[in-house]
Every structure is written in C-alpha cells, then in structure tokens.
Design an enzyme around this catalytic site. Structure first.
Site, PDB file in Angstrom:
ATOM      1  N   CYS A 153       0.821  -1.417   0.015  1.00 29.02           N
ATOM      2  CA  CYS A 153       0.084  -0.206   0.524  1.00 29.02           C
ATOM      3  C   CYS A 153       1.231   1.289   0.342  1.00 29.02           C
ATOM      4  O   CYS A 153       0.213   2.439  -0.849  1.00 29.02           O
ATOM      5  CB  CYS A 153      -0.658   0.079   1.207  1.00 29.02           C
ATOM      6  SG  CYS A 153      -0.650  -0.027   2.534  1.00 29.02           S
ATOM      7  N   TYR A 154       1.509   1.475   0.805  1.00 31.03           N
ATOM      8  CA  TYR A 154       2.593   2.308   1.110  1.00 31.03           C
ATOM      9  C   TYR A 154       3.621   2.586  -0.106  1.00 31.03           C
ATOM     10  O   TYR A 154       3.416   3.468  -1.231  1.00 31.03           O
ATOM     11  CB  TYR A 154       3.950   2.705   2.038  1.00 31.03           C
ATOM     12  CG  TYR A 154       2.777   3.044   3.357  1.00 31.03           C
ATOM     13  CD1 TYR A 154       3.158   3.418   3.969  1.00 31.03           C
ATOM     14  CD2 TYR A 154       2.484   1.821   4.611  1.00 31.03           C
ATOM     15  CE1 TYR A 154       1.821   3.768   5.203  1.00 31.03           C
ATOM     16  CE2 TYR A 154       2.455   2.006   5.314  1.00 31.03           C
ATOM     17  CZ  TYR A 154       2.283   2.853   5.828  1.00 31.03           C
ATOM     18  OH  TYR A 154       1.807   2.955   7.389  1.00 31.03           O
TER      19      TYR A 154
END
Lengths: 349, 349, 349, 349
Positions: A153-154
């Site tokens: 996600c990051y």
C-alpha cells in the site's frame, strides 16, 4: 464477453480477503469459485463478514477441497510465503496468480530474505514469469505475465507520487522524504493489543521508523524509475481511521529544473489513467475522497515557490492499495477494460 | 503561600478557555475571579461545559463588569487582536497578561501584520515588556516580563524538538522538514463545516501547505536559536482525534557532527525540565501518552544510522500546546514551582 | 494524616489496572507498594503504559515477590476467580481486599457459579466479611468490611439510576427496561478481533442480548432495594468511543405515584453525594461530561408527562464504573474523606 | 429499457444530496439533468464533494435555470417546506416528486404544522396524489402516486421492525419502547457547534427525549398498521460514527400470542423483500454490515424466553434511511426492478 473468469481466493479471512469478495461479487465477468481457510472450513463467508449476507453464498473450504487448479486465476490474500509455495503447481495447471503479499514484489531475493526471514522458494518464477503489479508503470509487462506481485500500500502511493519527476530526472534523489499515514486496517485483522480500538482510537503515532518492510520495495522501484539509486527516508504513521492512506512526499528540485511546470508534467503523465487523478494545483486531497474506491489522487505544492516539491497522495489502502489494485491487475491479465467492476464512487461522508 | 493569585479569563467559550478552567480550578494557588463573554453574559460556564458542573461556579460576565483590573493576571483565550487592545490598561493597573493568541508571539510586527491582517497596536509593549512564553527556552526573561505571548501549538513541538541541535549548531538549517499532525480541537470551537464530525472523522488530510500562520513564528524562534536563518518546510495535517499533536521533524546532520551522541545531547539539555521527556533511543511516542497532561515527549531516530536525524515530538495541543503552557507561564511569573497544578497524569486509554 | 496507605495491585496490565495507577499515583495518602504480573515480571509499568512515565516508577513483580501481606490494602484488577483464591491469606494478615472483578459481587453463590463457571471458594468471607461496594448505597457497611466487591460498570449506572424510585416503591417493578451503551474499554485490553479498531470503529451493535453476567448482579441489588423481585430487561450495546457509559432506563410509574415530584426525590436522595450529580430537569447528560472523572450524572425525563419515567445516567466506565469507585471504597475503608484523590475535573473536549 | 430517466435534484449541498449523486451516478437508467443550489451557483458538485471527481460533471444551478419541469422526476434534498412550495408546478408539468424532507410524510396536517411550525401549503396533493414512501408497506400505492414522502430515518427502522407483529396484532400497543441510536450524519451538513468533531467524537448522548419530529410520523404509521393507537416511547441517541442507525425496540407480547414463532413470522413477512434481511435467530446486527448499502437488517430476541420481544434493526441512515430509499421509490415509480442501481455490497471494514 460471455465466459466468466473463474476465481479462487486463498486465505480470505482478512481485510484484503473481504474486500476482494466485495469487489469481485460485483464484478460483471467474475465467477467466484472457491475461497479457502483451513481454520474456518465450512463457515459461510457471510457469517464472518455480515456485509456479504445475500451477496456471496460461498463457504470457506480447505485448500485440498477447493480445486484451485480449475480456476482461471487465484488471488492470495495470505501471509507472506504462501503464494510462492503454491505458485508452481498453479502455473503448471495454467492458472494465473495474483499475490497480495510480498512474495513477488521484491526482485532482489536477498532483500526478500532479509526482511521476510525466509528463503525465496521460486526465484525462477519471480524472475521469468512474474511482474510487479503496478499497472500505471508496468501495464504491458503485466499483460504478459503469469504471476503478479501486487504492490504494497505505501509503495503504491510513493511510486505513483514520484514517477513523473523520477522518469524525467528532475529531482535530487539523494534525499527524498516520504512521511506516510495509514488507517488501521492496514495492520490487518489479527487479534493484537496494539490495534485494539481502545489503543488506536483518539491516538496518533509513528512506527517502523528504524525500518519497515516496504522500504526496500519502494527504493527498488524508485531506483528503477530514476535509473539511479534513490535515498529514501520513509516514516509510516498510524491514523485513527479504518481506511485511507496519505503520503506527504518532499523532494528537492534540481537547480536546472526549477522552471518546470510540474502540474502539467503530472497531468500529462497520468492523462489516460482511469485511477490516477491529478488534482488542480493547490488542492488538498482527503482520504475520504477515495474511501472504498480504486481512485488515487495526487496534488502538487511548491511552498513559497521554492526548491522543494511537496507531493500529497491519497488512496484507500484496501482498494488501490490492495484488493482493488489486484482486481485491476486481473482485468489487465484477462484483457478486460481496466476499470471493469471498479467504477465505484467513493463513499462520502 | 497563603495569598491566592486572582485570575481573570477573557473569552472563555472556546477550547483553550474550558481547558484553562479545568486546570485553574484544580490549581492550589488560584482564585478564579472572572471570565468574560459578551455573547454569553449571565450563563454559567458549567452550562456550556458540563464537565465543570460542581467544580466551577462562575458565570460569564461582560468585560465591563468583570473588573479585570483587580486581577493579578488575565489570560486571553480570544481571537487574535483582543489582547493587544486591552494590554495597556491592564499593565497600567499592575495586572500581568498571558495571551494565548498571536498578539505577542511574533517579534517582527511586519510579519504579524502580513499574517494576521491587522496593524500591531502596541509595539512598545511587545518589544519592552513582553516575552515569548516558551519556558524551556526563555525561563528567566519570562519571570521579568509583564506580558506573555503564549506559543502556538505547532511551534512548541518544533522549537523544543530542534532546540538542542540548533543551539549546538549540528544540523543543516537550509532544509528542515516538519511534517506535523494535529487533533481537531486545534481548529477551535467555531461552527464550521470543515470540522464537523461527519467531515473530519474517518478522514485525514493536509492543510495550509501553501502557508500557515505558525510558519513565521516558528522560523523566527528557530533562527534565533540557530543564530542564522532557518529554512523550514512546514506541512500541518488534520488527524481524526480530539486532542494530540505529533510532529515528525527531518534534519540533515552536518558532516562534521555525524559522530554526535544526539540522545545524550537531548537528555542533558532537558534533564531539569519537568515537562520535557526525552524518551529512550528508539522509542515511538504516542499522543495518548500525554493526553490531558502538560508533558511533551521527544524521541530521536537515525534511520540506517545515516545523516538524517528524525525527531518525533508529541504533546496535547490544548495543554502543553496552549492552556497548560499558559499556566506554566503563570507559575513562572508568580514565582511558584513550575509544575504547581500541572501534575496530572495523562489519561490512557 | 501522616501515615500513608500501603497499596498493592494484583494484575495491573489491563485498563482498570492502569487507571488505578493513574488515580493512586495522584492520591495524597497512598504509597504504591507493589504491582504484580507474572507474565510481565521486571517490566516497568511505564514501559507498558507510557502515560505513567515520570509518574510511577514501579516494575511488575511476581505475586511471590510482591510481599502483598505487608500492604494495608490490595486491589485485584484481575479476571474473575483470582481474588477469592487469595483473600483468605490476605485477610489473615490484616490486609483489606478490594476486588474489581466479580468474586464478591453476587451474594447468591449459585448465580455466581452459573455465570462464572467456577465454584465460589470462600462463601464464608463473602457472607460475613465482604460488602457490595456501592458506597452511595452501602456506605456504613463498607466501612466495617474487610473485603469489597467493587460493582460492575453497568450495575453502577442502573442501581444508582433506580435507587430513589425503588426505595420509595413508586414504580412498576415487573417491567424495567435498561438500554445501556458502553465505550469499548469496557471489553478490556485483551487481544481479540471483535474489539480491534477496524471492527469497532464507525460501528454500533448490541451484544449479550440473550444474557449478560451483569444481569444477576443488577437484579439482586435492585430487588434488595425494592424489597421485591425486579424484572429487568437489560440490553448492552458497544459504542465506538474509548471511555464512557450511558444507560437509558424506562420504568412505568405506579398509578398512585403519578403526582410525585421525581426531580425533587432524586435531588434529595443524592444531596450529600459527592459523586452523584442530579442534573436539572430536562438535561441531556453526555458521557464526555464525566470523562476521566469519578462523577456519575443523572437526568430525569417524563415524555409527554405520561406514566413512563426515563432515567438517563452517565459515568466513565473506567472511573466510577471501576477504578475510581474502587478508590472511593478505599477512602471509606480507611476513614478518609470520600473524595480524597478523586477531585479530577472531567476532560472536555 | 433504452430511454433514461431525467433526474433533477433540488438542494444538493447536504449529505442526502451527495448520497443521491453517488447512487444516481451509478444507476444504469438515470440521466442527471440538474442540481440546484442558489448559494453555490456555478460551482461544480465535485468541488464540494471530491468523491465525485471524474464521476459527476454537473455544476450547481439556480432553480430558475435548472429547467426542472423538463425532468421526469425531481428529488428534494432540502429543508422542510421547499418541496410543497414547488410540487404544484412540477406536477402540472407531469414531473414526479420525491421529497426527502417531511412535507409529505405526515398525513395529519395539524401534526405537521405543530412540529414543523409552518402551514401545509398543498393539503390536496398530500391527500390525493402523494404516498408515504415506505416501499415494503405501500408498494402498490407508491406506483400510482405522483408525489412521494420519503420516510424519515428513525421511522424506517421502527416501522419495518414492528410491522409484522402489529399487522398480526400480537403485541401490547400501549407501551412500546424504541431506543434508537444514529450516526452523526443524520444531523446534516450544517455548521453547528454540537456536531463538531471535537464535541461529538468520543462521546455519547441522548437527545430529543422530550419530543422529536419523527415521533408523530412513527406513531401515525404504526397506528395504521395496528389499526389502533400505538403508544410509543422514542428516545434517540447520537453515536460517534458517521453513518449507521440501530434501533432497539421493546414490546410486550400479548398473553395469547406467547406461543408465536416470531422468527418465522418475520421471515415470511419479508421473504420477497430485496432490502430487508431477517437475520437468523439470536443474531446481533451491526451497523457496519449495511454501511453504504440499501440493506436493512432485523434480528429478534426474546430474553429468558419471557414475554418481551426485543427487535434490533440496523440500516445506513443515509441510504435505506434516506437517499437509497428515495432511489428505491424512483424505481417503483418508473416500473424498474426495485433493486436497480442499489446492489452495492456494504463496505466492511
């Protein structure tokens, strides 16, 4: 298209699992074939996730009973290490694999082993049949691949946030700061004290400051885009909200690039992307503007018209940051329009 | 000490006002004399703030009826511009003034006028009788002053977070990044759509990226500590929590300072400070660890043992970031032990 | 009073434990002697609960090393069953016991065994040396007791909410409805999926509708007050907030009691109580008005001036509903003014 | 069906407005024609509601410019009183009207005038051309109507929760208790202190105990179902969550009905309803199980197998409680399958 894609999900008891079910059950070309959980065998998924009542009639089955080799594609919403253990057999049966964990993200297996504390069991597949599944970067290679390492996600926010300036070589890569903030669902559905409501609510903290598994994934991809090693400071923080991720990225503009129209650069770079929204100059993106949707929004700022570019990126960590991106990858793998089944308008308020 | 300090509060209908009342009503040496609000004249403060039922018996009075000149000290929990309009008269009557707004923060009145859109009405008092009320920096001067400009919330975290390295000249001041996150109470108790529960909850966003009123206040103080101009990138964000502030500060260590034991530097600099807690190396401070207390906690990180120092600072924006700090200033002004009435243990969970 | 009360805490790793530490560390007549946790032996309590940094210097010790028999009083912030196993030995050593779990709440040991699935190991102590620790009901008996069964959180609100009308025999006891709502901290600090932030936030649900352990405790006490069996419908709900409890109680007024001035009845019944605030008629109490304080507030309503009395009660479940009440009991046991160390103003916002 | 329904929205700047836009923009048979807001004329709706960026391209127009008489249907997402002022003209032009406010809910205009402090301006239309838009109760009459009074959020839960037992005459109607809890979005998008994040978060309270506008609407409908006057105690509460509503309803079963299989009764009554889910006996519905979906879920409990039936009902107040129900009404009005454009799976977590 009349024939439906037969889909299996391995390990559907976490948040990326239920989000896959939400998205796939509304996808017009998908037939949900099986979902596995050894522990919950026989339980209806809608008993565990009541939002699925009346929408998904499947029960959890064991991997043995799931007949996953009859699927067209299998999603792994599992801990790290599971997908690579089963990839060989599935590929042999002609099944495509989309792994939402880290097994096929890092190209450098030494880094993988260092951060995930296990040897990589199929470096050949990793090297020759897989692709890092960030569609906006690798669309064509994904279409040719058998295995997709769905990005973290990051990394999704940071890579898409920096791609235009790195590709164009406009910023100093020796000191990039990414100050990132994630909703709590990013920590998963494990019973742990640290993510209890009474611990995480009405609270804010940094974590992983001295090292986070996404760091090597991000720098590997950024360096590839920049064609030189990128030095990244990456500090993740935990926000008392369920979904949502915002990354604030600080880069120094190279002296020779100070005249660049960055707004135009970004708009052109992402003009054809359905899921990347370059907002008007000066915008302040909010995570709720993408809640439960596959959109990612970017806004550019240049405080005091100085030499630092501040890039603000938002996404829903469970959708564009995980399950939605996985479905987007599936669409590419099977030649469907990329936004099929992903047209949800974000839920606001 | 037998005689109590007679305290007036101007404008007590906001969050810094109710927090002053919470703290002062439990302060052993304070007598609450008057609290003013033209709009709410006659209403008991405990009707507006039910936490004060049985604890504070005052009603709001008009400024005219409040007889503020009989006080020993008057706190201004008002919008900007109110304190400077009344300071002259109060000082003439021998009353000390603690302003929680911005009138006596910026030493540079041109900057004040630029950001607050009003001329400064008493530059003489500002220059000769006031002091920037950050006790850990200006303790001795505060004790001699008549007027205190109580620091802004963001400035408190950033200045205390950077003071040791700036005073010692150990970091590159040409590129300091302060990525700050505040709870919603920092926006005050005004009826505005943007801070409604349904807008701010389950959401995260940056704001003021292109310029924030605290920016000149912070750089003025940082530059004073560094004895040279500090270039600061300051991006505030809004966290869906009521109280709490966390600042993540990124500075490059000067090449000649790479061997410094920063942990030791900070521990020594703040060894005698009651309200500054330098946490053990590697700590991850959480805002809840200071909720409703006057503590500020600092943790140092140096990812990969590289040349960047990451300083994480937490405080309760309404206490150390506002009303608690104001009471701390009052204690200094009146020669009381600095932690008198400020010994509250933070509320967790 | 010069001699301090020497206090031990058994099992201080949960929320009632940390709340006891917050309150007792600020209590002027308490000396914290020991806190036990077999699992966390040697860890400083302030490492687990960072709000205690600089305030409590104790480390967890094993029960064996804690020398609890040297204490004046021992609090049990443990699961059910622990206090009754150790009570005998402590009483023999002249140590008083305050149990925050259920061992000494229910007078009917058959009910205890039914709900807590264990035999009661010291029915003699229960019967002859213990008291149900609701001070506003049993003040005098508590002062004479060796063991206190500190009331459950829900029971505190319902019993104090109904005591005046039950004592006076003014309502129909055959159909009492208590619709109760609790913050999540009431579920404790156990790692469980159901109370994860991502499960409990932005959500509301009922639980225990078919039976809750507090039910027999409440009806036992209510029936004692009414001098006849009270039929109670009790439905608890989970609110996405950390602390706070609100009970909405519906009772039918007896025909012959319709002319009663209930407001006056309640005000008189609780006139001398430091911790029970009967709010003005028509008030709408909020849980935040008691956050982190030992206050309990009651408001009465009689919609349409009809025959139903609606009683709304709020408290902080961890303070008046648990640890604050336990300290209140300690004050009574040791002859201190009841509000010693419990004067905190509630934290708002 | 090839021709699209031409839709106008009056007053789209509130939460029911943006929710209508979310739903209608994804509805396969709708063409958004105009949305009005005098105050925001010319502003793109996606500037106010960033979730709509790339999804809805409309700008707000004035009522004068909106050409609403060219629509097939106009939704009023306005304060009370607006729809009835414009209904005549729209009906004359053959346009259907769906009012999300209260103008066409109460059949008793005297009650309307009492609670909404304005005379009813078109009692004829109310009586002869409008219908109370609870599809599960009035499906056939709705299909024949020109004007729909879309039900209030609380009424929807209570009426659907009680309809089966009232229609069958199985419960005592002289003492019905509905203890209801709503998320904060129910209070709308008005700038008010009471619904600020810092006021409503981490807090719980009752409101409207002495009288709420939904009370006469609910009793009118309940009494119609019961064919006798129903005495209702209705206490609404505010939950710190954005969306969601849960009603806990307590009714006494008539002595002669104690043998009834209520579970079966409810399952049969709602067997064909797409949006009413009667959960298995003993279920504990959660508001998140319907978040952002048009589902309403009901669970029945009979504690201790006694004479009280506890009915727990959940819905999303902005969907089934407002805008989703309005779209459901539109589908009925235009002969579409009732669930067209309303198939969204609830968002969990």
């Amino acid at each position: 298209m009349t024939k439906k894609i037969k889909v299996g999900i391995v390990g559907g008891t976490g948040y990326t699992g239920v989000e896959l079910l939400r998205l796939l059950s509304q996808h017009p070309h998908v037939q949900l074939h099986a979902i596995t959980s050894r522990k919950e065998e026989g339980m209806k998924v809608s008993e565990m996730f009541p939002n699925l009542r009346g929408k998904v009639d499947l029960a959890f089955s064991t991997p043995e009973n799931a007949a996953l080799t009859q699927c067209d594609v299998v999603f792994f919403a599992t801990p790290h290490g599971v997908a690579m253990a089963q990839a060989q057999e599935l590929l042999a049966a002609g099944v495509k694999v989309i792994d939402l964990a880290a097994d096929f993200r890092l190209q450098d297996t030494a880094e993988f082993e260092k951060w995930y504390k296990m040897p990589h069991s199929c470096p050949d597949i990793l090297k020759n049949q897989s692709c890092y599944g960030l569609v906006e970067i690798n669309r064509e290679k994904i279409a040719q691949s058998q295995v997709i390492g769905n990005p973290g996600c990051y990394p999704t926010t940071i890579i898409l946030g920096l791609a235009p300036v790195l590709e164009a070589g406009l910023v100093d890569v020796s000191h990039v700061v990414a100050d990132c903030k994630s909703g709590v669902s990013g920590a998963g559905r494990k019973a742990e004290v640290g993510t209890l409501f009474s611990e995480a609510s009405d609270n804010f903290k940094a974590y992983g400051v001295s090292g986070h598994r996404h760091h090597p994934e991000i720098t590997e991809q950024l360096s590839k885009l920049a064609k030189e090693p990128v030095q990244l400071l990456f500090v993740p923080h935990l926000v008392p909200m369920i979904r949502g991720m915002l990354s604030t990225i600080y880069v120094k503009i190279k002296p020779e690039a100070l005249q660049t129209d960055f707004q135009k650069l970004y708009e052109e770079r992402y003009a054809k992307e359905a899921f990347v929204d370059v907002m008007p100059a000066g915008s302040l993106p909010e995570t709720r503007s993408v809640r439960a949707s596959n959109q990612l929004r970017i806004a550019l700022h240049r405080p005091g018209n100085g030499d630092t570019l501040v890039i603000v990126v938002v996404q829903d960590n469970l959708v564009k940051g995980a399950s939605g991106q996985a479905v987007q990858n599936m669409n590419v793998l099977f030649g469907l329009p990329e936004d099929t089944g992903l047209g949800h308008v974000a839920v606001l308020p």
